[in-house]
Scaffold this motif. Structure first.
Motif, mmCIF file in Angstrom:
data_model
loop_
_atom_site.group_PDB
_atom_site.id
_atom_site.type_symbol
_atom_site.label_atom_id
_atom_site.label_comp_id
_atom_site.label_asym_id
_atom_site.label_seq_id
_atom_site.Cartn_x
_atom_site.Cartn_y
_atom_site.Cartn_z
ATOM 1 N N THR A 291 -9.675 -10.710 2.039
ATOM 2 C CA THR A 291 -8.942 -10.182 2.976
ATOM 3 C C THR A 291 -8.109 -10.893 3.940
ATOM 4 O O THR A 291 -8.439 -12.292 4.123
ATOM 5 C CB THR A 291 -9.963 -9.709 3.913
ATOM 6 O OG1 THR A 291 -11.194 -8.712 3.064
ATOM 7 C CG2 THR A 291 -9.523 -8.722 4.876
ATOM 8 N N ASP B 248 -3.889 0.581 -3.029
ATOM 9 C CA ASP B 248 -2.925 0.439 -4.250
ATOM 10 C C ASP B 248 -3.691 -0.161 -5.488
ATOM 11 O O ASP B 248 -4.014 -1.264 -5.783
ATOM 12 C CB ASP B 248 -2.045 -0.850 -3.863
ATOM 13 C CG ASP B 248 -1.135 -1.260 -4.842
ATOM 14 O OD1 ASP B 248 -1.081 -0.678 -6.160
ATOM 15 O OD2 ASP B 248 -0.178 -2.065 -4.550
ATOM 16 N N LEU C 158 -4.081 -6.939 3.701
ATOM 17 C CA LEU C 158 -4.881 -6.434 2.434
ATOM 18 C C LEU C 158 -6.169 -7.084 2.374
ATOM 19 O O LEU C 158 -6.459 -7.988 2.711
ATOM 20 C CB LEU C 158 -3.920 -6.860 1.351
ATOM 21 C CG LEU C 158 -3.772 -8.393 0.931
ATOM 22 C CD1 LEU C 158 -4.961 -8.517 -0.077
ATOM 23 C CD2 LEU C 158 -2.636 -8.463 0.539
ATOM 24 N N THR C 159 -6.894 -6.348 1.475
ATOM 25 C CA THR C 159 -8.109 -6.738 1.022
ATOM 26 C C THR C 159 -8.245 -6.415 -0.537
ATOM 27 O O THR C 159 -7.901 -5.344 -0.858
ATOM 28 C CB THR C 159 -9.148 -6.008 1.715
ATOM 29 O OG1 THR C 159 -10.430 -6.532 1.266
ATOM 30 C CG2 THR C 159 -9.505 -4.534 1.542
ATOM 31 N N LEU D 265 -0.525 -0.787 6.547
ATOM 32 C CA LEU D 265 0.803 -1.025 6.752
ATOM 33 C C LEU D 265 1.028 -0.410 8.393
ATOM 34 O O LEU D 265 0.447 0.239 8.913
ATOM 35 C CB LEU D 265 1.594 0.241 5.959
ATOM 36 C CG LEU D 265 1.346 0.241 4.586
ATOM 37 C CD1 LEU D 265 2.003 1.376 3.804
ATOM 38 C CD2 LEU D 265 1.723 -1.217 3.748
ATOM 39 N N LEU E 41 -8.815 -1.739 8.263
ATOM 40 C CA LEU E 41 -8.672 -1.868 6.830
ATOM 41 C C LEU E 41 -9.850 -1.714 6.061
ATOM 42 O O LEU E 41 -9.992 -0.994 5.135
ATOM 43 C CB LEU E 41 -7.911 -3.196 6.586
ATOM 44 C CG LEU E 41 -7.699 -3.583 5.200
ATOM 45 C CD1 LEU E 41 -6.774 -2.613 4.204
ATOM 46 C CD2 LEU E 41 -7.091 -5.010 4.984
ATOM 47 N N ARG F 54 3.859 -3.818 4.923
ATOM 48 C CA ARG F 54 2.435 -4.322 4.781
ATOM 49 C C ARG F 54 2.085 -5.544 5.620
ATOM 50 O O ARG F 54 2.898 -6.721 5.682
ATOM 51 C CB ARG F 54 2.240 -4.804 3.138
ATOM 52 C CG ARG F 54 0.596 -5.151 2.874
ATOM 53 C CD ARG F 54 0.427 -5.643 1.597
ATOM 54 N NE ARG F 54 0.962 -6.999 1.271
ATOM 55 C CZ ARG F 54 1.407 -7.446 0.150
ATOM 56 N NH1 ARG F 54 1.473 -6.796 -0.718
ATOM 57 N NH2 ARG F 54 1.880 -8.774 0.158
ATOM 58 N N ARG G 113 -6.112 -3.371 -4.615
ATOM 59 C CA ARG G 113 -6.270 -3.875 -3.339
ATOM 60 C C ARG G 113 -5.932 -2.407 -2.402
ATOM 61 O O ARG G 113 -5.440 -1.572 -2.884
ATOM 62 C CB ARG G 113 -5.157 -4.940 -2.951
ATOM 63 C CG ARG G 113 -3.821 -4.407 -2.971
ATOM 64 C CD ARG G 113 -2.602 -5.637 -2.956
ATOM 65 N NE ARG G 113 -1.493 -5.333 -3.052
ATOM 66 C CZ ARG G 113 -0.316 -6.142 -3.421
ATOM 67 N NH1 ARG G 113 -0.675 -7.351 -3.639
ATOM 68 N NH2 ARG G 113 0.774 -5.597 -3.599
ATOM 69 N N TYR G 114 -6.269 -2.819 -1.274
ATOM 70 C CA TYR G 114 -6.074 -1.851 -0.249
ATOM 71 C C TYR G 114 -5.357 -2.518 0.918
ATOM 72 O O TYR G 114 -5.532 -3.845 1.058
ATOM 73 C CB TYR G 114 -7.259 -1.454 0.515
ATOM 74 C CG TYR G 114 -8.291 -0.480 -0.040
ATOM 75 C CD1 TYR G 114 -8.281 0.752 -0.065
ATOM 76 C CD2 TYR G 114 -9.305 -1.215 -1.124
ATOM 77 C CE1 TYR G 114 -9.304 1.627 -0.729
ATOM 78 C CE2 TYR G 114 -10.208 -0.420 -1.744
ATOM 79 C CZ TYR G 114 -10.273 1.215 -1.669
ATOM 80 O OH TYR G 114 -10.963 1.724 -2.229
ATOM 81 N N GLU G 115 -4.250 -1.776 1.231
ATOM 82 C CA GLU G 115 -3.304 -2.429 2.132
ATOM 83 C C GLU G 115 -3.073 -1.653 3.764
ATOM 84 O O GLU G 115 -3.354 -0.701 3.568
ATOM 85 C CB GLU G 115 -1.988 -2.507 1.535
ATOM 86 C CG GLU G 115 -1.502 -2.916 0.156
ATOM 87 C CD GLU G 115 -0.273 -2.762 -0.367
ATOM 88 O OE1 GLU G 115 -0.058 -3.804 -1.154
ATOM 89 O OE2 GLU G 115 0.324 -2.040 0.069
#
Length: 114
Positions: free
Chosen positions: A45, A13, A30-31, A22, A60, A27, A18-20
């Motif tokens: 994170t 995203d 996240l990081t 799912l 993740l 979600r 961030r990276y999520e």
């Protein structure tokens, strides 16, 4: 009839830095990062407690670091979890730059403006 649980999916995203990860479209972790030139500075994170111990944080971070490497960026692991992952996974060792006082100062400024 029960439905098999969907495999976790990692998405980037970029609009929210961030990276999520799912699970069933929700979600659960996240990081977060900020980009500083050619460096992606990871600073936080988290994975929901209900999903702890399932290896989701590791997945993740692995996928986030793979994306960073593919994009030609470097990683600055301000987040302790990311730093630990890099230490345990030597295949990513050449991707990391040290956390410097300058980067920390810059990151504080970025987060204060957010």
């Amino acid at each position: 009839m029960s439905h098999p649980e969907a495999a976790p999916v990692v998405v980037h995203d970029g609009a929210h830095h961030r990276y999520e990860i799912l699970v069933d479209g929700e979600r659960v972790g996240l990081t977060a990062y900020r980009d500083h030139g050619d460096q992606r500075v990871f600073y936080h994170t988290e994975v929901d407690d209900a999903f702890a111990g399932q290896g989701l944080a590791g997945r993740l971070i692995e996928e986030a670091l793979t994306d960073v490497r593919t994009g030609g960026k470097r990683v600055v692991p301000v987040c302790r979890y990311v730093a630990g992952f890099l230490h345990r996974h030597q295949e990513f060792a050449g991707l990391a730059d040290p956390v410097s006082p300058d980067v920390l100062r810059w990151l504080r400024g970025e987060l204060d403006r957010a």
